[in-house]
Design a protein around this motif. Structure first.
Motif, PDB file in Angstrom:
ATOM      1  N   VAL A 111     -10.631   1.690 -13.467  1.00 30.03           N
ATOM      2  CA  VAL A 111      -9.952   0.397 -13.512  1.00 30.03           C
ATOM      3  C   VAL A 111      -8.815   0.337 -12.500  1.00 30.03           C
ATOM      4  CG1 VAL A 111      -8.888  -1.318 -15.023  1.00 30.03           C
ATOM      5  CG2 VAL A 111     -10.524   0.327 -15.974  1.00 30.03           C
ATOM      6  N   ALA A 112      -8.732  -0.778 -11.799  1.00 26.28           N
ATOM      7  CA  ALA A 112      -7.674  -0.997 -10.816  1.00 26.28           C
ATOM      8  C   ALA A 112      -6.330  -1.171 -11.503  1.00 26.28           C
ATOM      9  CB  ALA A 112      -8.002  -2.227  -9.967  1.00 26.28           C
ATOM     10  N   GLU A 113      -5.272  -1.107 -10.713  1.00 26.15           N
ATOM     11  CA  GLU A 113      -3.922  -1.312 -11.235  1.00 26.15           C
ATOM     12  C   GLU A 113      -3.808  -2.680 -11.904  1.00 26.15           C
ATOM     13  OE1 GLU A 113      -0.761  -0.100  -8.243  1.00 26.15           O
ATOM     14  OE2 GLU A 113      -2.542  -0.234  -6.979  1.00 26.15           O
ATOM     15  N   MET A 114      -2.917  -2.743 -12.864  1.00 24.07           N
ATOM     16  CA  MET A 114      -2.667  -4.008 -13.541  1.00 24.07           C
ATOM     17  C   MET A 114      -2.139  -5.048 -12.560  1.00 24.07           C
ATOM     18  SD  MET A 114      -0.142  -4.662 -16.784  1.00 24.07           S
ATOM     19  CE  MET A 114       1.393  -4.911 -15.887  1.00 24.07           C
ATOM     20  N   PRO A 124      -5.824   1.991 -16.028  1.00 25.05           N
ATOM     21  CA  PRO A 124      -5.063   1.417 -14.920  1.00 25.05           C
ATOM     22  C   PRO A 124      -3.623   1.906 -14.967  1.00 25.05           C
ATOM     23  CG  PRO A 124      -5.415  -0.218 -16.637  1.00 25.05           C
ATOM     24  CD  PRO A 124      -6.218   0.981 -17.024  1.00 25.05           C
ATOM     25  N   MET A 125      -3.147   2.430 -13.846  1.00 24.90           N
ATOM     26  CA  MET A 125      -1.773   2.919 -13.762  1.00 24.90           C
ATOM     27  C   MET A 125      -1.129   2.356 -12.502  1.00 24.90           C
ATOM     28  SD  MET A 125      -2.213   6.916 -14.970  1.00 24.90           S
ATOM     29  CE  MET A 125      -3.764   7.178 -14.104  1.00 24.90           C
ATOM     30  N   ALA A 126      -0.008   1.674 -12.677  1.00 21.13           N
ATOM     31  CA  ALA A 126       0.674   1.034 -11.558  1.00 21.13           C
ATOM     32  C   ALA A 126       1.064   2.062 -10.511  1.00 21.13           C
ATOM     33  CB  ALA A 126       1.918   0.301 -12.044  1.00 21.13           C
ATOM     34  N   GLY A 127       0.723   1.770  -9.259  1.00 18.66           N
ATOM     35  CA  GLY A 127       1.072   2.654  -8.167  1.00 18.66           C
ATOM     36  C   GLY A 127       0.211   3.894  -8.074  1.00 18.66           C
ATOM     37  N   ARG A 140     -17.130  -2.740 -10.932  1.00 21.92           N
ATOM     38  CA  ARG A 140     -15.748  -2.974 -10.509  1.00 21.92           C
ATOM     39  C   ARG A 140     -14.946  -3.471 -11.709  1.00 21.92           C
ATOM     40  NH1 ARG A 140     -17.396  -7.573  -6.606  1.00 21.92           N
ATOM     41  NH2 ARG A 140     -18.654  -7.879  -8.488  1.00 21.92           N
ATOM     42  N   SER A 141     -13.818  -2.815 -11.962  1.00 17.32           N
ATOM     43  CA  SER A 141     -13.015  -3.139 -13.148  1.00 17.32           C
ATOM     44  C   SER A 141     -11.597  -3.528 -12.745  1.00 17.32           C
ATOM     45  CB  SER A 141     -12.963  -1.939 -14.099  1.00 17.32           C
ATOM     46  OG  SER A 141     -14.241  -1.673 -14.642  1.00 17.32           O
ATOM     47  N   ALA A 142     -11.134  -4.657 -13.263  1.00 21.01           N
ATOM     48  CA  ALA A 142      -9.777  -5.137 -12.987  1.00 21.01           C
ATOM     49  C   ALA A 142      -9.041  -5.326 -14.299  1.00 21.01           C
ATOM     50  CB  ALA A 142      -9.830  -6.453 -12.216  1.00 21.01           C
ATOM     51  N   THR A 200      -3.655   3.972  -9.532  1.00 17.82           N
ATOM     52  CA  THR A 200      -5.099   3.771  -9.522  1.00 17.82           C
ATOM     53  C   THR A 200      -5.526   2.706  -8.510  1.00 17.82           C
ATOM     54  OG1 THR A 200      -4.977   2.261 -11.418  1.00 17.82           O
ATOM     55  CG2 THR A 200      -5.400   4.562 -11.885  1.00 17.82           C
ATOM     56  N   ASN A 201      -5.022   2.831  -7.298  1.00 21.60           N
ATOM     57  CA  ASN A 201      -5.514   1.958  -6.240  1.00 21.60           C
ATOM     58  C   ASN A 201      -6.880   2.465  -5.768  1.00 21.60           C
ATOM     59  OD1 ASN A 201      -4.967   4.160  -4.517  1.00 21.60           O
ATOM     60  ND2 ASN A 201      -2.944   3.371  -4.016  1.00 21.60           N
ATOM     61  N   ARG A 202      -7.464   1.778  -4.795  1.00 22.63           N
ATOM     62  CA  ARG A 202      -8.826   2.099  -4.366  1.00 22.63           C
ATOM     63  C   ARG A 202      -8.953   3.544  -3.887  1.00 22.63           C
ATOM     64  NH1 ARG A 202      -9.642  -1.790  -0.649  1.00 22.63           N
ATOM     65  NH2 ARG A 202      -9.432  -0.451   1.177  1.00 22.63           N
ATOM     66  N   ALA A 203      -7.919   4.077  -3.249  1.00 27.13           N
ATOM     67  CA  ALA A 203      -7.971   5.440  -2.740  1.00 27.13           C
ATOM     68  C   ALA A 203      -8.143   6.454  -3.872  1.00 27.13           C
ATOM     69  CB  ALA A 203      -6.704   5.743  -1.945  1.00 27.13           C
ATOM     70  N   PHE A 204      -7.306   6.354  -4.883  1.00 22.13           N
ATOM     71  CA  PHE A 204      -7.387   7.319  -5.991  1.00 22.13           C
ATOM     72  C   PHE A 204      -8.658   7.099  -6.802  1.00 22.13           C
ATOM     73  CE2 PHE A 204      -6.175   8.940 -10.260  1.00 22.13           C
ATOM     74  CZ  PHE A 204      -5.962  10.251  -9.901  1.00 22.13           C
ATOM     75  N   ARG A 205      -9.053   5.841  -6.988  1.00 19.86           N
ATOM     76  CA  ARG A 205     -10.303   5.589  -7.715  1.00 19.86           C
ATOM     77  C   ARG A 205     -11.486   6.227  -7.008  1.00 19.86           C
ATOM     78  NH1 ARG A 205      -8.438   0.263  -7.630  1.00 19.86           N
ATOM     79  NH2 ARG A 205     -10.268  -0.433  -6.443  1.00 19.86           N
ATOM     80  N   THR A 206     -11.470   6.217  -5.686  1.00 22.21           N
ATOM     81  CA  THR A 206     -12.560   6.836  -4.930  1.00 22.21           C
ATOM     82  C   THR A 206     -12.670   8.320  -5.254  1.00 22.21           C
ATOM     83  OG1 THR A 206     -12.399   5.244  -3.113  1.00 22.21           O
ATOM     84  CG2 THR A 206     -13.420   7.362  -2.613  1.00 22.21           C
ATOM     85  N   LEU A 207     -11.546   9.022  -5.271  1.00 22.42           N
ATOM     86  CA  LEU A 207     -11.554  10.454  -5.585  1.00 22.42           C
ATOM     87  C   LEU A 207     -12.078  10.698  -6.995  1.00 22.42           C
ATOM     88  CD1 LEU A 207      -8.111  11.483  -4.067  1.00 22.42           C
ATOM     89  CD2 LEU A 207     -10.368  11.923  -3.098  1.00 22.42           C
ATOM     90  N   CYS A 208     -11.650   9.875  -7.940  1.00 23.37           N
ATOM     91  CA  CYS A 208     -12.086  10.046  -9.331  1.00 23.37           C
ATOM     92  C   CYS A 208     -13.572   9.759  -9.479  1.00 23.37           C
ATOM     93  CB  CYS A 208     -11.276   9.128 -10.247  1.00 23.37           C
ATOM     94  SG  CYS A 208      -9.510   9.541 -10.337  1.00 23.37           S
ATOM     95  N   ARG A 209     -14.044   8.697  -8.826  1.00 20.95           N
ATOM     96  CA  ARG A 209     -15.459   8.354  -8.920  1.00 20.95           C
ATOM     97  C   ARG A 209     -16.332   9.438  -8.289  1.00 20.95           C
ATOM     98  NH1 ARG A 209     -17.471   4.886  -6.149  1.00 20.95           N
ATOM     99  NH2 ARG A 209     -15.772   4.369  -4.725  1.00 20.95           N
ATOM    100  N   GLU A 210     -15.891   9.957  -7.156  1.00 19.69           N
ATOM    101  CA  GLU A 210     -16.664  11.012  -6.500  1.00 19.69           C
ATOM    102  C   GLU A 210     -16.746  12.247  -7.391  1.00 19.69           C
ATOM    103  OE1 GLU A 210     -15.713   9.878  -1.825  1.00 19.69           O
ATOM    104  OE2 GLU A 210     -14.671  11.558  -2.770  1.00 19.69           O
TER     105      GLU A 210
END
Length: 400
Positions: free
Chosen positions: A62-65, A34-37, A91-93, A39-49
């Motif tokens: 993991v989502a942002e803290m 998780p990285m502030a600013g 889903r990870s928080a 790892t929001n949903r947009a960047f996680r989507t690219l990584c997961r794909e």
């Protein structure tokens, strides 16, 4: 992005078995930190794909803290952070907090309302606004407070079958190391995994991560997975870390900034393949544009906010590529999707620049004197007078 690849697709023996996090089986033992600013949903989507070739559940992203107080108070931005895409699984928080009751309540909200399948607790943040109030990487020094927070989180999540993990640093500095004690305490309290960023708070992001500490933690924590974090800039780094430390998996942070395709490399590497992604400049541009579209979607159609938030990623994406200063400057100020498309099209194309596009990125700098509450290091026990002051550390939504 259709990846440009090198080497062979020949598969050999799997490097590591799937990662077991409580009831969850993660096919590729890789975690997006998780990285502030970032790892929001947009960047996680690219990584997961990118990592999708790694099985049905190719890693944890993991989502942002988010702070526990913000969740308990139903802060709109906090709830946005723990809102996942329909296709995100698991889903990870990550939750941060300094008050056991508040952390427990926040974890209960996530678990009882089915907002995530996994909760990670942050005990590694080195940011002064967090550590000066006793939070993040400073907190495990107060062993009873650490114990109470972990217990509260595990107890809150248990009725719903949601596993809790922790991510920490070695300690505050070399004279105040806590990772072995914290790891064994957390293991005894029922966490599902322990992750170590092999630096102290004092190191911040400077120097080299000290991987032997991960090996020592692996020797101390024997009943749950131990994950290693720090200086994984490539798939080969990840393979080397697990070989040298015996870690059960890796956590990747700065190494994927501007390189979501790193997760394709990691999936290949951990499944015994030598395939590596080497995107051309045009392929990078297409990824940037898709990132922009996803950012706008994440911000509910607010184009200005989404594209503006994309700006921080530009230098990371273009690292090593032959892009002039004027074009870089313009992209760093882009404000609309149409302008973004025009600027990206003007870049043309170029082959992958090799090692110039790899290596360290993001925050680095020099060692920093930890910012701590007055007298924090005088005792391992928490002065009751500090309990109310510590709760102030939860005032912001995301602590970095």
């Amino acid at each position: 992005m259709t990846p440009t690849i090198e080497a062979s697709r020949h598969a050999s023996a799997r490097v590591l078995p799937p990662l077991q996090i409580g009831p969850m089986t993660v096919d590729t033992p890789v975690v997006l930190a998780p990285m502030a600013g970032v790892t929001n949903r947009a960047f996680r989507t690219l990584c997961r794909e990118a990592g999708a070739s790694g099985g049905e559940h190719p890693g944890l992203y993991v989502a942002e803290m988010v702070t526990s107080r913000a969740l308990v108070e139903r802060n709109a931005e906090a709830l946005r952070i723990v809102t996942f895409g329909a296709d995100e699984t698991p889903r990870s928080a990550q939750v941060y907090g300094v008050d056991p009751a508040t952390v427990g309540a926040a974890v209960r909200i996530i678990a009882s309302e089915d907002r995530a399948d996994h909760v990670d607790l942050n005990f590694g943040c080195p940011v002064p606004k967090v550590t000066r109030k006793g939070g993040g990487g400073a907190l495990p020094w107060k062993r009873q407070l650490f114990t109470d927070i972990v217990r509260a989180a595990v107890d809150a999540a248990a009725p719903y079958g949601v596993p809790v993990t922790i991510k920490m640093r070695e300690g505050i500095d070399d004279d105040h190391l806590t990772y072995l004690e914290a790891g064994t305490i957390a293991e005894g309290l029922g966490v599902a995994a322990v992750a170590l960023h092999a630096r102290t708070v004092a190191q911040h992001y400077s120097g080299e991560a000290r991987w032997p500490s991960i090996a020592r933690l692996k020797e101390a924590v024997t009943s749950v997975p131990v994950l290693g974090n720090g200086d994984i800039w490539s798939a080969d780094d990840a393979l080397r870390m697990v070989a040298e430390t015996g870690a059960d998996g890796v956590v990747v942070g700065r190494g994927c900034q501007g390189r979501p395709w790193l997760f394709a490399d990691l999936a290949a590497a951990f499944h015994g393949q030598t395939v590596r992604v080497q995107p051309t400049l045009r392929e990078v541009a297409d990824t940037i544009y898709r990132h922009g579209e996803l950012m706008i979607e994440y911000y509910d159609g607010d184009e200005h906010k989404g594209v503006r938030d994309l700006r921080k990623h530009m230098a990371w994406y273009l690292k090593g590529y032959a892009v002039g200063g004027e074009a870089r400057h313009a992209l760093a100020l882009v404000s609309t999707l149409a302008e973004l498309r025009e600027l990206l099209d003007a870049l043309g194309d170029a082959p992958y620049p090799g090692k110039d596009a790899e290596g360290q990125r993001g925050r680095a700098g020099t060692p920093k004197t930890p910012h701590l509450p007055y007298g924090w290091l005088d005792s391992r026990d928490l002065d009751p007078a500090w309990e109310e002051k510590l709760r102030e550390a939860e005032l912001s939504v995301s602590g970095g």
